[in-house]
Scaffold this motif. Structure first.
Motif, PDB file in Angstrom:
ATOM      1  N   ALA A  18      -7.464   3.578   0.980  1.00  0.00           N
ATOM      2  CA  ALA A  18      -8.477   4.510   0.488  1.00  0.00           C
ATOM      3  C   ALA A  18      -7.842   5.587  -0.382  1.00  0.00           C
ATOM      4  O   ALA A  18      -8.329   5.893  -1.478  1.00  0.00           O
ATOM      5  N   ALA A  19      -6.746   6.155   0.113  1.00  0.00           N
ATOM      6  CA  ALA A  19      -6.076   7.219  -0.634  1.00  0.00           C
ATOM      7  C   ALA A  19      -5.545   6.706  -1.969  1.00  0.00           C
ATOM      8  O   ALA A  19      -5.620   7.399  -2.992  1.00  0.00           O
ATOM      9  N   THR A  20      -5.019   5.486  -1.967  1.00  0.00           N
ATOM     10  CA  THR A  20      -4.468   4.913  -3.194  1.00  0.00           C
ATOM     11  C   THR A  20      -5.567   4.683  -4.232  1.00  0.00           C
ATOM     12  O   THR A  20      -5.378   4.959  -5.426  1.00  0.00           O
ATOM     13  N   LEU A  21      -6.726   4.200  -3.796  1.00  0.00           N
ATOM     14  CA  LEU A  21      -7.854   4.026  -4.713  1.00  0.00           C
ATOM     15  C   LEU A  21      -8.216   5.344  -5.382  1.00  0.00           C
ATOM     16  O   LEU A  21      -8.434   5.415  -6.592  1.00  0.00           O
ATOM     17  N   SER A  22      -8.281   6.403  -4.581  1.00  0.00           N
ATOM     18  CA  SER A  22      -8.642   7.712  -5.119  1.00  0.00           C
ATOM     19  C   SER A  22      -7.555   8.249  -6.042  1.00  0.00           C
ATOM     20  O   SER A  22      -7.851   8.868  -7.071  1.00  0.00           O
ATOM     21  N   ALA A  23      -6.300   8.002  -5.689  1.00  0.00           N
ATOM     22  CA  ALA A  23      -5.187   8.455  -6.531  1.00  0.00           C
ATOM     23  C   ALA A  23      -5.217   7.763  -7.893  1.00  0.00           C
ATOM     24  O   ALA A  23      -4.990   8.401  -8.929  1.00  0.00           O
ATOM     25  N   ILE A  24      -5.510   6.460  -7.899  1.00  0.00           N
ATOM     26  CA  ILE A  24      -5.590   5.728  -9.170  1.00  0.00           C
ATOM     27  C   ILE A  24      -6.718   6.288 -10.026  1.00  0.00           C
ATOM     28  O   ILE A  24      -6.554   6.514 -11.230  1.00  0.00           O
ATOM     29  N   ALA A  25      -7.871   6.534  -9.410  1.00  0.00           N
ATOM     30  CA  ALA A  25      -9.007   7.097 -10.149  1.00  0.00           C
ATOM     31  C   ALA A  25      -8.669   8.475 -10.705  1.00  0.00           C
ATOM     32  O   ALA A  25      -9.099   8.839 -11.805  1.00  0.00           O
TER      33      ALA A  25
END
Length: 289
Positions: A204-211
């Protein structure tokens, strides 16, 4: 005299357009701001927002503002300022709880959140559980189940960025463009807490970081992502309105010294010369007894 402490944060686990507006979930860490409030003369070098919080608290409880000049605020914190580590939220939340207790009152989390956002955009570290939070207006406060345990290698940059400056950037189009990704991330956070799955929380955190890269890019991001993959870490989280980055891991399972070596070898320490190995903790303001 009353003393309270509030944790700082390694940026956010997720932040973006969720449930119709921009919201966030902070990542509380075991690095605290401790505030003492007692009768006395105000210090000449106190932090302005802590005094503003005392004024807001006095108004909330119906005390005369003149009482503020009879209260001393002392802050003990080494949290880096203007890096995305929730140092300001930690200061003002701890000040509010300590001052309220000193005056014979208590504050529930919702009231504390409303007081904090009246002063500035606020991190969700003031909540005991991971909480999806409307950091501008405190209108959304959705608590998750207790979070799974994880640690972070916090990468500290020398770059400063005031949260207020970030929020003045034109961000609406980029935020709404990633709404579906953040919806997925929010679902993963909820599942991660219910299932006690740190890997899912890292996803979840990685998805948000990419965005977040389209809003406030982090240098060497692709190299960091490759390192997360090659070392089988839980994921990567960032300060969406700051410069700090967190490598999410289990210090008993992952080779932290190798990570430090790899950061140097890949010249990522040029961007993040300081690293701090910390544990994620429950949030919330704690009174000292």
């Amino acid at each position: 005299m009353s003393v309270a402490r509030c944790p700082g944060s390694c940026g956010e686990l997720i932040q973006g357009w969720i449930l119709g507006s921009e919201k966030l979930i902070s990542c509380p860490i075991d690095w605290y701001s401790t505030v003492e409030v007692r009768d006395g003369t105000p210090l000449p070098d106190e932090r302005p927002l802590t005094r503003a919080m005392v004024s807001a608290l006095l108004a909330h409880f119906g005390y005369p503002q003149a009482l503020s000049s009879a209260l001393r605020i002392e802050v003990d914190s080494t949290l880096p300022i203007a890096k995305g580590m929730a140092s300001s939220t930690a200061d003002i939340a701890a000040t509010a709880v300590a001052a309220a207790h000193h005056l014979g009152h208590s504050l529930d989390e919702s009231t504390l959140a409303a007081l904090c956002v009246s002063l500035e955009p606020t991190d969700s570290t003031l909540f005991r559980r991971l909480t999806l939070f409307c950091h501008h207006h405190a209108t959304t406060q959705i608590a998750c189940a207790p979070a799974p345990h994880f640690d972070l290698l916090v990468l500290e940059s020398p770059v400063f960025l005031r949260t207020a400056d970030y929020h003045r950037l034109p961000r609406a189009a980029a935020l709404t463009a990633h709404a579906e990704v953040l919806h997925q991330a929010w679902g993963k956070v909820q599942r991660a807490c219910i299932e006690q799955d740190a890997s899912l929380l890292g996803e979840a955190a990685t998805l948000s970081a990419i965005a977040s890269q389209s809003l406030l890019s982090k240098p060497g991001f692709a190299t960091l992502m490759a390192l997360v993959e090659s070392c089988d870490l839980y994921g990567l989280n960032v300060a969406h309105s700051g410069s700090v980055v967190g490598l999410m891991l289990d210090q008993d399972r992952h080779d932290v010294e190798y990570l430090r070596w790899a950061l140097t070898q890949k010249k990522l320490t040029n961007h993040w010369p300081k690293q701090h190995l910390l544990s994620a903790v429950s949030g919330g303001v704690q009174l000292s007894t």
